[in-house]
Scaffold this motif. Structure first.
Motif, mmCIF file in Angstrom:
data_model
loop_
_atom_site.group_PDB
_atom_site.id
_atom_site.type_symbol
_atom_site.label_atom_id
_atom_site.label_comp_id
_atom_site.label_asym_id
_atom_site.label_seq_id
_atom_site.Cartn_x
_atom_site.Cartn_y
_atom_site.Cartn_z
ATOM 1 N N SER A 259 0.830 -1.209 0.000
ATOM 2 C CA SER A 259 0.000 0.000 0.000
ATOM 3 C C SER A 259 0.861 1.254 0.000
ATOM 4 O O SER A 259 1.869 1.338 0.697
ATOM 5 C CB SER A 259 -0.930 0.028 1.218
ATOM 6 O OG SER A 259 -0.179 -0.019 2.423
ATOM 7 N N VAL A 260 0.440 2.217 -0.811
ATOM 8 C CA VAL A 260 1.039 3.543 -0.849
ATOM 9 C C VAL A 260 -0.077 4.544 -0.605
ATOM 10 O O VAL A 260 -1.177 4.387 -1.149
ATOM 11 C CB VAL A 260 1.698 3.851 -2.209
ATOM 12 C CG1 VAL A 260 2.385 5.218 -2.179
ATOM 13 C CG2 VAL A 260 2.684 2.765 -2.595
ATOM 14 N N VAL A 261 0.193 5.554 0.197
ATOM 15 C CA VAL A 261 -0.791 6.619 0.374
ATOM 16 C C VAL A 261 -0.145 7.953 0.031
ATOM 17 O O VAL A 261 1.079 8.099 0.074
ATOM 18 C CB VAL A 261 -1.362 6.684 1.808
ATOM 19 C CG1 VAL A 261 -2.128 5.426 2.142
ATOM 20 C CG2 VAL A 261 -0.252 6.949 2.828
ATOM 21 N N VAL A 262 -0.986 8.899 -0.317
ATOM 22 C CA VAL A 262 -0.551 10.280 -0.452
ATOM 23 C C VAL A 262 -1.062 11.040 0.765
ATOM 24 O O VAL A 262 -2.055 10.649 1.385
ATOM 25 C CB VAL A 262 -1.080 10.926 -1.751
ATOM 26 C CG1 VAL A 262 -0.408 10.314 -2.966
ATOM 27 C CG2 VAL A 262 -2.605 10.783 -1.858
ATOM 28 N N CYS A 263 -0.391 12.122 1.105
ATOM 29 C CA CYS A 263 -0.846 12.892 2.256
ATOM 30 C C CYS A 263 -0.480 14.352 2.087
ATOM 31 O O CYS A 263 0.478 14.703 1.390
ATOM 32 C CB CYS A 263 -0.247 12.352 3.560
ATOM 33 S SG CYS A 263 1.534 12.583 3.721
ATOM 34 N N SER A 264 -1.261 15.194 2.733
ATOM 35 C CA SER A 264 -0.950 16.620 2.794
ATOM 36 C C SER A 264 -0.053 16.873 3.999
ATOM 37 O O SER A 264 0.154 15.989 4.841
ATOM 38 C CB SER A 264 -2.244 17.427 2.934
ATOM 39 O OG SER A 264 -2.820 17.186 4.212
ATOM 40 N N GLU A 265 0.462 18.077 4.102
ATOM 41 C CA GLU A 265 1.288 18.431 5.253
ATOM 42 C C GLU A 265 0.510 18.296 6.559
ATOM 43 O O GLU A 265 1.063 17.885 7.584
ATOM 44 C CB GLU A 265 1.803 19.860 5.085
ATOM 45 C CG GLU A 265 2.791 20.016 3.938
ATOM 46 C CD GLU A 265 3.144 21.467 3.655
ATOM 47 O OE1 GLU A 265 2.549 22.359 4.315
ATOM 48 O OE2 GLU A 265 3.998 21.717 2.786
ATOM 49 N N ALA A 266 -0.783 18.600 6.519
ATOM 50 C CA ALA A 266 -1.615 18.502 7.722
ATOM 51 C C ALA A 266 -1.809 17.056 8.153
ATOM 52 O O ALA A 266 -2.067 16.780 9.327
ATOM 53 C CB ALA A 266 -2.970 19.168 7.473
ATOM 54 N N ASP A 267 -1.713 16.124 7.215
ATOM 55 C CA ASP A 267 -1.951 14.713 7.497
ATOM 56 C C ASP A 267 -0.679 13.893 7.655
ATOM 57 O O ASP A 267 -0.728 12.659 7.699
ATOM 58 C CB ASP A 267 -2.786 14.091 6.363
ATOM 59 C CG ASP A 267 -4.281 14.341 6.524
ATOM 60 O OD1 ASP A 267 -4.709 14.655 7.646
ATOM 61 O OD2 ASP A 267 -5.012 14.216 5.525
ATOM 62 N N ALA A 268 0.468 14.560 7.761
ATOM 63 C CA ALA A 268 1.745 13.837 7.789
ATOM 64 C C ALA A 268 1.831 12.834 8.942
ATOM 65 O O ALA A 268 2.506 11.798 8.823
ATOM 66 C CB ALA A 268 2.903 14.824 7.862
#
Length: 457
Positions: A32-41
């Protein structure tokens, strides 16, 4: 350990749905790979994934909605496919096309099906031509006031004015009388432009207090389509769902089969594949097509609980080219399931979002209880994103048993630091309206549930 399906899948989402998809990927031996925003790091979905790629600052327009960054993250990490979850890019035909152009499998329907159902006006035309019943109204753009007046006179007041690209209760107005039509058109059109970039609207006969009933469908790439029965999503605020259940209460088997057949026809009419939902209104024993959601739904959990199927797994298998492993005759309903959306909202203040840090978080346990969550103690509920913290699901042999288990679970669910809908759910599920299987619309709109809680939101 790899899988015969995919070696690695990127999840283009966040929160509880990303966590839920990761769970199935892990069970199937898929990376699994996810993307995230800075807020969700530091979020839970980042912690649980095998890999995470930072793609931008907190606003979704700069991160989760950046098609180029999501595609780049998938290519750089060697993912073979992308699962969009729901919301964000899930129903974006351009995203599905971009995945194909990059040699990635989009775990969802074809871009053409997304486009066909993206405009509610176009969807009504397609469904009407396929013999699927639609609510009486316009089959083309009704933005012109004179034309709208003619349509409204034909179908009768009150009429609903809806944005063609609408959803989630946005771009929706009701004209109860002819003098209300102009302002309703203006309001729906303005919201359609603001939220969906499309000012066109259409008219429907306004149905008073209908049941909101939807049907889960699965379709593979070999021409096989089945329905997984219906869900009832009638408990809503501002046309956004709060509580869902499967099966719908008080629907006889003959009507259930009829509704399911309509949903299968609707899916086949647009060449649909993957999991999707045909939403409709049930009024005086008649089912009318409302829209088709070309993605997995928030409330897919209750269908999973009564069919013992993993819908994300089925999406993965369909995307990999496998045929459905069952026919309609193989599918049955077992028991009853209810889902409560545990949103960080203050129901005493008209369901205003309640962002902040979760200072304590304890999930209930027990027979038939399932929780899909994207948070832990210390997590932030950001104002940039949807306020849903978790989904609490209760299953029982009967609707009454499922309700009892849900009420017990709600009592054992602790979320501190933000206000949530837990008191609202407890009050509504304790009401006589709920026990009778009514839509409970009056409890939501007139806030009479407050009498039960003493104002605790």
């Amino acid at each position: 350990m790899g899988s015969a399906l995919f070696d690695k899948v990127l999840v283009a989402n966040r929160g509880e749905i990303a966590v839920r998809i990761i769970g199935t990927l892990r069970r199937l031996g898929i990376g699994s790979v996810v993307v995230c925003s800075e807020a969700d790091a530091d979020s839970l979905h980042v912690e649980l994934a095998d890999e995470a790629v930072l793609i931008g600052p907190a606003p979704v327009s700069d991160s989760y909605l950046r098609i180029d960054k999501v595609i780049d993250a998938a290519v750089r990490t060697g993912a073979q496919a992308i699962h969009p979850g729901y919301g964000l890019l899930a129903e974006n035909a351009d995203f599905a096309t971009a995945c194909a152009d990059a040699g990635l499998v989009f775990i969802g329907p074809p871009a053409e099906a997304i486009s066909a159902m993206g405009s509610k006006v176009q969807a009504r035309r397609i469904m009407s031509a396929a013999g699927v019943p639609v609510v009486p109204g316009s089959l083309d753009n009704a933005s012109d006031l004179d034309r709208a007046r003619q349509t409204a006179d034909e179908i009768g007041y009150p009429v609903a004015v809806k944005a063609a690209g609408g959803g989630g209760g946005k771009g929706f107005r009701v004209a109860h009388h002819p003098q209300d039509l102009a302002s309703a058109l203006e309001g729906a059109s303005a919201e359609g432009q603001r939220f969906f970039g499309d000012p066109s609207v259409y008219l429907e006969r306004y149905l008073h207090n209908p049941r909101h009933v939807e049907v889960q469908v699965l379709a593979d790439q070999h021409g096989n389509t089945v329905h997984l029965f219906e869900r009832d999503c009638s408990v809503q605020r501002r046309h956004q769902k709060l509580i869902e259940e499967a099966p719908a209460p008080s629907i006889p088997d003959e009507l259930r089969e009829h509704i399911g057949a309509i949903a299968v026809t609707a899916a086949q009419s647009v060449g649909y594949t993957s999991a999707g939902t045909v939403e409709g209104l049930l009024h005086d024993g008649q089912f009318f097509f409302l829209e088709m959601n070309t993605r997995i739904q928030v409330e897919h959990t209750v269908t999973e609980m009564v069919t013992d199927l993993d819908l994300v797994e089925q999406q993965l298998r369909i995307a990999a080219g496998e045929p459905l492993p069952f026919t309609q005759a193989d599918l049955t309903i077992h028991g009853h399931a209810i889902e409560c959306r545990i949103n960080a909202e203050d129901a005493t203040r008209n369901f205003l979002p309640s962002p902040g840090r979760i200072t304590a978080y304890t999930e209930p346990q027990g027979p038939g209880i399932r929780i899909d969550s994207g948070v832990t103690t210390g997590a932030m509920v950001h104002p940039h994103y949807d306020p849903m913290i978790a989904k609490l699901v209760a299953w029982g042999e009967t609707r009454e048993e499922a309700t009892e288990r849900m009420l017990t679970a709600l009592d054992g669910f602790t979320v501190a630091g933000v206000r949530t809908l837990i008191p609202f759910h407890r009050a509504l599920l304790s009401s006589s309206q709920w026990s009778k299987g009514e839509t409970c619309a009056d409890l939501v709109t007139d806030r009479s549930w407050l009498k039960t809680t003493g104002g605790d939101g």
